[in-house]
Design a protein around this motif. Sequence first.
Motif, PDB file in Angstrom:
ATOM      1  N   SER A  87     -97.287  49.842 -36.686  1.00 59.84           N
ATOM      2  CA  SER A  87     -98.277  50.134 -37.726  1.00 59.84           C
ATOM      3  C   SER A  87     -98.840  51.546 -37.644  1.00 59.84           C
ATOM      4  N   THR A  88     -99.063  52.032 -36.428  1.00 63.33           N
ATOM      5  CA  THR A  88     -99.709  53.339 -36.312  1.00 63.33           C
ATOM      6  C   THR A  88     -98.911  54.255 -35.393  1.00 63.33           C
ATOM      7  N   VAL A  89     -99.193  55.555 -35.512  1.00 62.49           N
ATOM      8  CA  VAL A  89     -98.534  56.548 -34.663  1.00 62.49           C
ATOM      9  C   VAL A  89     -98.798  56.244 -33.181  1.00 62.49           C
ATOM     10  N   ALA A  90    -100.027  55.817 -32.874  1.00 63.45           N
ATOM     11  CA  ALA A  90    -100.371  55.510 -31.477  1.00 63.45           C
ATOM     12  C   ALA A  90     -99.517  54.361 -30.923  1.00 63.45           C
ATOM     13  N   ASP A  91     -99.113  53.431 -31.809  1.00 61.17           N
ATOM     14  CA  ASP A  91     -98.288  52.291 -31.357  1.00 61.17           C
ATOM     15  C   ASP A  91     -96.964  52.749 -30.735  1.00 61.17           C
ATOM     16  N   LEU A  92     -96.515  53.959 -31.104  1.00 60.18           N
ATOM     17  CA  LEU A  92     -95.221  54.425 -30.586  1.00 60.18           C
ATOM     18  C   LEU A  92     -95.206  54.509 -29.064  1.00 60.18           C
ATOM     19  N   THR A  93     -96.377  54.700 -28.460  1.00 56.82           N
ATOM     20  CA  THR A  93     -96.408  54.838 -27.003  1.00 56.82           C
ATOM     21  C   THR A  93     -96.702  53.510 -26.306  1.00 56.82           C
ATOM     22  N   SER A  94     -96.815  52.434 -27.069  1.00 58.34           N
ATOM     23  CA  SER A  94     -97.057  51.136 -26.444  1.00 58.34           C
ATOM     24  C   SER A  94     -95.765  50.627 -25.824  1.00 58.34           C
ATOM     25  N   ARG A  95     -95.852  50.138 -24.593  1.00 57.34           N
ATOM     26  CA  ARG A  95     -94.661  49.607 -23.952  1.00 57.34           C
ATOM     27  C   ARG A  95     -94.588  48.091 -24.061  1.00 57.34           C
ATOM     28  N   GLN A  96     -95.523  47.497 -24.796  1.00 55.26           N
ATOM     29  CA  GLN A  96     -95.471  46.051 -24.957  1.00 55.26           C
ATOM     30  C   GLN A  96     -94.146  45.677 -25.595  1.00 55.26           C
ATOM     31  N   PRO A  97     -93.342  44.851 -24.939  1.00 59.53           N
ATOM     32  CA  PRO A  97     -92.024  44.559 -25.501  1.00 59.53           C
ATOM     33  C   PRO A  97     -92.069  43.647 -26.717  1.00 59.53           C
ATOM     34  N   GLY A  98     -93.240  43.133 -27.081  1.00 58.95           N
ATOM     35  CA  GLY A  98     -93.307  42.211 -28.212  1.00 58.95           C
ATOM     36  C   GLY A  98     -92.810  40.846 -27.781  1.00 58.95           C
ATOM     37  N   VAL A  99     -92.477  40.017 -28.746  1.00 60.10           N
ATOM     38  CA  VAL A  99     -92.025  38.664 -28.427  1.00 60.10           C
ATOM     39  C   VAL A  99     -90.616  38.763 -27.858  1.00 60.10           C
ATOM     40  N   GLY A 100     -90.450  38.337 -26.618  1.00 56.35           N
ATOM     41  CA  GLY A 100     -89.124  38.383 -26.008  1.00 56.35           C
ATOM     42  C   GLY A 100     -88.193  37.385 -26.664  1.00 56.35           C
ATOM     43  N   GLN A 101     -86.916  37.694 -26.631  1.00 57.67           N
ATOM     44  CA  GLN A 101     -85.965  36.721 -27.161  1.00 57.67           C
ATOM     45  C   GLN A 101     -84.684  36.712 -26.349  1.00 57.67           C
ATOM     46  N   PHE A 102     -83.940  35.641 -26.525  1.00 59.34           N
ATOM     47  CA  PHE A 102     -82.637  35.488 -25.892  1.00 59.34           C
ATOM     48  C   PHE A 102     -81.617  35.964 -26.923  1.00 59.34           C
ATOM     49  N   SER A 103     -80.677  36.784 -26.508  1.00 58.95           N
ATOM     50  CA  SER A 103     -79.756  37.291 -27.522  1.00 58.95           C
ATOM     51  C   SER A 103     -78.399  37.653 -26.956  1.00 58.95           C
ATOM     52  N   LYS A 104     -77.458  37.812 -27.863  1.00 66.74           N
ATOM     53  CA  LYS A 104     -76.112  38.283 -27.524  1.00 66.74           C
ATOM     54  C   LYS A 104     -75.635  39.119 -28.705  1.00 66.74           C
ATOM     55  N   SER A 105     -75.018  40.255 -28.402  1.00 66.00           N
ATOM     56  CA  SER A 105     -74.530  41.142 -29.461  1.00 66.00           C
ATOM     57  C   SER A 105     -73.086  41.535 -29.200  1.00 66.00           C
ATOM     58  N   LYS A 106     -72.412  41.956 -30.256  1.00 66.50           N
ATOM     59  CA  LYS A 106     -71.061  42.490 -30.163  1.00 66.50           C
ATOM     60  C   LYS A 106     -70.937  43.591 -31.215  1.00 66.50           C
ATOM     61  N   SER A 107     -69.916  44.437 -31.091  1.00 64.77           N
ATOM     62  CA  SER A 107     -69.798  45.519 -32.073  1.00 64.77           C
ATOM     63  C   SER A 107     -68.362  45.739 -32.523  1.00 64.77           C
ATOM     64  N   ASP A 108     -68.230  46.353 -33.669  1.00 59.98           N
ATOM     65  CA  ASP A 108     -66.936  46.688 -34.267  1.00 59.98           C
ATOM     66  C   ASP A 108     -67.075  47.975 -35.053  1.00 59.98           C
ATOM     67  N   TYR A 109     -65.935  48.517 -35.449  1.00 60.41           N
ATOM     68  CA  TYR A 109     -65.916  49.675 -36.355  1.00 60.41           C
ATOM     69  C   TYR A 109     -64.980  49.390 -37.516  1.00 60.41           C
ATOM     70  N   VAL A 110     -65.285  49.997 -38.656  1.00 56.13           N
ATOM     71  CA  VAL A 110     -64.467  49.817 -39.852  1.00 56.13           C
ATOM     72  C   VAL A 110     -63.965  51.185 -40.315  1.00 56.13           C
ATOM     73  N   GLN A 111     -62.651  51.275 -40.552  1.00 56.75           N
ATOM     74  CA  GLN A 111     -62.065  52.529 -41.028  1.00 56.75           C
ATOM     75  C   GLN A 111     -61.609  52.437 -42.481  1.00 56.75           C
ATOM     76  N   ALA A 112     -61.272  51.229 -42.937  1.00 53.89           N
ATOM     77  CA  ALA A 112     -60.860  51.049 -44.334  1.00 53.89           C
ATOM     78  C   ALA A 112     -61.781  49.999 -44.940  1.00 53.89           C
ATOM     79  N   PRO A 113     -62.320  50.264 -46.124  1.00 54.48           N
ATOM     80  CA  PRO A 113     -63.282  49.312 -46.707  1.00 54.48           C
ATOM     81  C   PRO A 113     -62.708  47.892 -46.793  1.00 54.48           C
ATOM     82  N   ILE A 114     -63.569  46.934 -46.549  1.00 57.51           N
ATOM     83  CA  ILE A 114     -63.229  45.516 -46.665  1.00 57.51           C
ATOM     84  C   ILE A 114     -63.202  45.170 -48.160  1.00 57.51           C
ATOM     85  N   SER A 115     -62.205  44.404 -48.585  1.00 58.77           N
ATOM     86  CA  SER A 115     -62.086  44.098 -50.017  1.00 58.77           C
ATOM     87  C   SER A 115     -63.211  43.163 -50.463  1.00 58.77           C
ATOM     88  N   MET A 116     -63.421  43.112 -51.767  1.00 55.68           N
ATOM     89  CA  MET A 116     -64.443  42.234 -52.338  1.00 55.68           C
ATOM     90  C   MET A 116     -64.157  40.771 -51.968  1.00 55.68           C
TER      91      MET A 116
END
Length: 511
Positions: free
Chosen positions: A326-355
Amino acid sequence: SSSSPPPAAAGISSCLLSTGVTNFSLPTSPSYTPLLDSSIRNLRFALPSVGKPAAVVLPSTKRDLQRAVLCARNTSLAIRVRSGGHSYEGLSYTTENHVPFVVIDLSNLNHVDVDPGTATAWVESGATLGEVYHAVGLSNRTLAFSAGSCATVGMGGHTAGGGFGLLSRKFGLSADNVLDAVLITASGDTLTRDTMHPDVFWAIRGGGGGSWGVVYAWKVRLVPVPDNITVFSVGRTGPAELIAGLMHRWQYVAPSLPDEFYLSTYIPTVSSSNGNHSMSFTGQVLGPKRLAMAVLSQTFPELGLAEAELSEVSWLESAVKFAGLSTVADLTSRQPGVGQFSKSKSDYVQAPISMRDAVKILRFMATAGPPEGSIQLDPYGGAMARIGSTVTPFPHRAGYLYSIQYGVSWKASDVDRADEYIGWLRSFYAFMAPYVTKNPRAAYVNYLDLDLGTNDWMNATGGTSYGSVGHAASWGERYFFMNFGRLVRAKTKVDPGNVFNNAQSIPPLYS
Ligand code: FDA
């Protein structure tokens, strides 16, 4: 007795005290768990079943940091360096196979020294991106730093792995803007750009954290931004065909917009009870609203952007907005917020995916998915495409239209369904194979994914450890392509004894 620390903790404790390092916490101390948990972003790695460190050391100076490295080595503890703790796989505060270890937590090394005159800054690795943005933005309204949007991400791990954000189409990654760095090696020595091997200075700028030593601080280039920039976040809802149409069109628009434009999109798995899908767009334009409207109404009329959806703010205010604060001062807050359990993966695209395929993807996401799954599509092009693919270890440059980040997250109440949710994410990733880069299927090292393979240091000794380079290539080439070989050479120069290692670190060649 039960109150005396275990031997490993006692050993490192007396070594640290004997060299004058007093700021650390042992498992017997009441401060230990809050300190260890303070920057654990992914709660999967805060569970009691995950092995805990013999000590958490909080260096307050470069000298403390050097001594912490040496004491860990003297007491045969593995070293885990933590800046912001946002590693997707918890690699900054866990080890494989219950190898005893110490966490060297850099959160007290968070000083940011901005020099507006030369448009540079020296940033200690423990600074969060929010702390960097705060210092840079307040020093001069027209200076900025190119990095990611989450304010609690650490400068250390982020820059080590590249660092993509809303300014990257104009100015490249965080790592592309590193001018110098101070590296503490396995022997406790200090190297700078002038004294380290050129392969090592190259490797630390995108070759991933945890392999080279500890980067104590980075000298970075700050980039010019207008007094006011244009920002927006808009949501669109409708049947699968409409949302697929927007996604399809986005692929042609976002990567080829002028460099001043950033337009990413986020698609959650949830569809509403009436079968509608939704999608949101995040936009930043380094210019006034009228420029944003003129270009986007022409190139992406399907988005139906209205001027009322745009606002003009300073770059610093935009950082507040995109961090969800919300505020500029919030940028320096280290509160991690609501913790969550997660898993991520990544990919790259070189040719557009068709409709047709975009519709299939949305349908896959809507059926039998977990409560909170998503894809985030980040546009490349612009400076990302102009920087050569071997200039830094990060190889995904010309020809890459966008990255995909798949995510799934859940709450503590669902912890026994973790395997089901991660299984869904893996099946989604398998389903996506025809639509993304192949041979190798590329991935982004800052979206670390241990599904791609892991080192086995326990069994990689003597002659067989040479083989671990070949093994590591199987995921290393997905993160780094042809740059993997140069990373192995850099590792062999700076850390031949493999003191700095983790489940996906770059292995050295053994002579
Ligand atoms: P952490 O402290 O966990 O370190 C990550 C790795 O680097 C570990 O292996 C660690 O040992 C090593 N390391 C840390 N400090 C080091 C140092 N000083 N010297 C050497 N090695 C060091 N990425 C992106 O490009 N753009 C984005 O917008 C985002 N957004 C984002 C949001 C959220 C919520 C998360 C959880 C993650 C991201 N990321 C991201 C990914 C992020 O860039 C990545 O996880 C970074 O490695 C995190 O750096 P930290 O210092 O926070 O992690």
